[in-house]
Design a protein around this motif. Structure first.
Motif, PDB file in Angstrom:
ATOM      1  N   VAL A  42      -8.253  48.162  19.205  1.00 18.29           N
ATOM      2  CA  VAL A  42      -9.137  48.526  18.043  1.00 18.29           C
ATOM      3  C   VAL A  42      -9.554  47.206  17.411  1.00 18.29           C
ATOM      4  O   VAL A  42     -10.651  46.983  17.067  1.00 18.29           O
ATOM      5  CB  VAL A  42      -8.734  49.327  17.287  1.00 18.29           C
ATOM      6  N   TRP A  43      -8.323  46.492  17.205  1.00 17.59           N
ATOM      7  CA  TRP A  43      -8.799  45.087  16.210  1.00 17.59           C
ATOM      8  C   TRP A  43      -9.696  44.148  17.134  1.00 17.59           C
ATOM      9  O   TRP A  43     -10.539  43.742  16.719  1.00 17.59           O
ATOM     10  CB  TRP A  43      -7.348  44.535  16.282  1.00 17.59           C
ATOM     11  N   PHE A  74     -16.739  52.746   3.915  1.00 21.16           N
ATOM     12  CA  PHE A  74     -17.071  52.518   5.344  1.00 21.16           C
ATOM     13  C   PHE A  74     -16.154  51.785   6.175  1.00 21.16           C
ATOM     14  O   PHE A  74     -15.965  52.049   7.213  1.00 21.16           O
ATOM     15  CB  PHE A  74     -18.592  51.808   5.444  1.00 21.16           C
ATOM     16  N   GLY A  75     -15.735  50.624   5.647  1.00 17.08           N
ATOM     17  CA  GLY A  75     -14.750  49.630   6.303  1.00 17.08           C
ATOM     18  C   GLY A  75     -13.474  50.256   6.494  1.00 17.08           C
ATOM     19  O   GLY A  75     -12.923  50.365   7.846  1.00 17.08           O
ATOM     20  N   GLY A 189     -18.949  46.289   6.599  1.00 17.55           N
ATOM     21  CA  GLY A 189     -17.785  47.409   7.186  1.00 17.55           C
ATOM     22  C   GLY A 189     -17.145  46.863   8.237  1.00 17.55           C
ATOM     23  O   GLY A 189     -15.840  47.129   8.418  1.00 17.55           O
ATOM     24  N   LEU A 190     -17.499  46.151   9.129  1.00 21.35           N
ATOM     25  CA  LEU A 190     -16.830  45.498  10.173  1.00 21.35           C
ATOM     26  C   LEU A 190     -16.019  44.531   9.919  1.00 21.35           C
ATOM     27  O   LEU A 190     -14.881  44.450  10.392  1.00 21.35           O
ATOM     28  CB  LEU A 190     -17.848  45.259  11.483  1.00 21.35           C
ATOM     29  N   VAL A 196      -8.701  45.319   7.271  1.00 20.90           N
ATOM     30  CA  VAL A 196      -7.806  46.806   6.779  1.00 20.90           C
ATOM     31  C   VAL A 196      -6.729  46.471   8.355  1.00 20.90           C
ATOM     32  O   VAL A 196      -5.478  46.742   8.022  1.00 20.90           O
ATOM     33  CB  VAL A 196      -8.666  47.885   6.698  1.00 20.90           C
ATOM     34  N   LEU A 197      -7.441  46.532   9.333  1.00 23.19           N
ATOM     35  CA  LEU A 197      -6.773  46.669  10.440  1.00 23.19           C
ATOM     36  C   LEU A 197      -5.616  45.546  10.776  1.00 23.19           C
ATOM     37  O   LEU A 197      -4.649  45.903  11.602  1.00 23.19           O
ATOM     38  CB  LEU A 197      -7.594  46.699  11.824  1.00 23.19           C
ATOM     39  N   THR A 198      -6.021  44.518  10.373  1.00 26.18           N
ATOM     40  CA  THR A 198      -5.145  43.170  10.368  1.00 26.18           C
ATOM     41  C   THR A 198      -3.688  43.548   9.978  1.00 26.18           C
ATOM     42  O   THR A 198      -2.634  43.117  10.681  1.00 26.18           O
ATOM     43  CB  THR A 198      -5.641  42.105   9.881  1.00 26.18           C
ATOM     44  N   PHE A 199      -3.607  44.405   8.831  1.00 28.26           N
ATOM     45  CA  PHE A 199      -2.316  44.637   8.261  1.00 28.26           C
ATOM     46  C   PHE A 199      -1.368  45.696   9.050  1.00 28.26           C
ATOM     47  O   PHE A 199      -0.256  45.543   9.276  1.00 28.26           O
ATOM     48  CB  PHE A 199      -2.612  45.334   6.864  1.00 28.26           C
TER      49      PHE A 199
END
Length: 337
Positions: A42-43, A74-75, A189-190, A196-199
């Protein structure tokens, strides 16, 4: 003549978006089965698309101060939450089942409108909800005590909820003449989704050397880097942008009908390429889910259980998730696919 050409072009773009989104799970699952963590895939998807659309985000950087809540919603939900939960789901259950569970989105949205916002919904919309719920019972084979991994089903359901959360958010202040450019919203948003996904994904732990290997796509082996390229360029960038252009040329009802093809594409591709066959009752249940989503979406667009053109006007289609499309005045966003 121009209207006809614009409509035909819009249908073509909507079909392209639906096919592009529908192929994301089929391309991602071989990578996951080859040893990549779902969150890592996903990342890579979100970060790669964010890098491509970064110039758009920089050009519209003023949007960060004008609509911070919209962009964060959205993000965090439409990108990070929806796509992460969907990819975790397909790592545990068939792609077709995951994408069909996600199509409970329109039914869940109408439930929010009726029971949380306490606004009336039409009989047609209620029928759509009942069809979707009944169909889902067949998809998961509820009579056998759920035929699939409960955590996988829960993640797919969570992806649908993330979509609904964003639709509710998008209903507040996204219409009107000062509505932001939808491509800029997608770009921001991307970027936010990547942060956000990095965490959670810890991309520094990604085994990048594995991208030089091959992954099993059914009976074939294909380069892992090719699958990542497909997910980033086609299933994300092309899918989002073609969805934006399509919604500007079509009515929400027509675009929503075409968007339902995503679930069919994802299920058929998983059947052909990954050998993930669905039983008779699952196919029948999936048909009911799509019929229910279509009825709920079109009745909402026509009448508006969510008011004027509501969030019930449709799921955005750029996503998780080539989902039903919103009114032209709203911001178009992607579904999970």
């Amino acid at each position: 003549m121009h209207v006809t050409q614009g409509r035909s072009g819009g249908l073509g773009l909507a079909l392209l978006s639906a096919f592009a989104f529908g192929g994301s799970g089929v391309a991602a699952k071989p990578l996951i089965e080859a040893g990549f963590d779902p969150l890592h895939v996903v990342w890579l998807r979100v970060a790669g698309a964010a890098l491509i659309l970064l110039p758009v985000a920089l050009r519209h950087r003023a949007l960060l101060t004008r609509r911070p809540g919209l962009l964060l919603g959205f993000g965090a939900l439409g990108v990070a939450g929806c796509q992460a939960l969907y990819f975790v789901a397909i790592s545990r259950i068939p792609v077709g089942v995951a994408i069909l569970v996600e199509y409970l989105g329109p039914a869940l949205l109408l439930g929010w409108v009726r029971f949380v916002q306490r606004r009336p919904v039409s009989r047609a919309a209620a029928l759509g909800v009942m069809l979707a719920v009944a169909g889902m019972a067949g998809v998961v084979e509820i009579w056998s005590g759920l035929a699939f991994d409960p955590l996988g089903l829960l993640c797919a359901f969570g992806a649908a909820c993330c979509q609904v959360a964003y639709f509710v958010l998008a209903d507040h202040g996204t219409g009107g003449e000062d509505a932001p450019d939808p491509v800029a919203v997608i770009a921001h948003g991307l970027v936010i989704g990547t942060v956000v996904l990095t965490f959670f994904a810890r991309p520094w732990e990604i085994p990048f050397s594995g991208l030089t290997h091959r992954a099993a796509l059914g009976q074939r082996e294909v380069p892992a880097i090719l699958l990542i390229g497909w997910i980033v360029l086609v299933a994300t960038v092309v899918a989002y942008l073609s969805g934006v252009m399509a919604v500007r040329r079509l009515s929400p009802q027509v675009a929503g009908v075409v968007a339902c093809i995503e679930a069919v594409v994802g299920t058929v591709l998983a059947w052909i390429l990954l050998g993930e066959h669905l039983g008779f009752f699952q196919v029948l249940g999936g048909t009911l889910v799509l019929c229910g989503a279509f009825v709920a979406q079109t009745s909402a667009s026509a009448g508006g259980p969510a008011g004027k053109d509501g969030p019930g006007g449709a799921e955005p289609a750029v996503v998780p998730k080539a989902e039903p499309l919103p009114p032209a005045g709203q911001v178009e966003v992607a579904g999970a696919g």
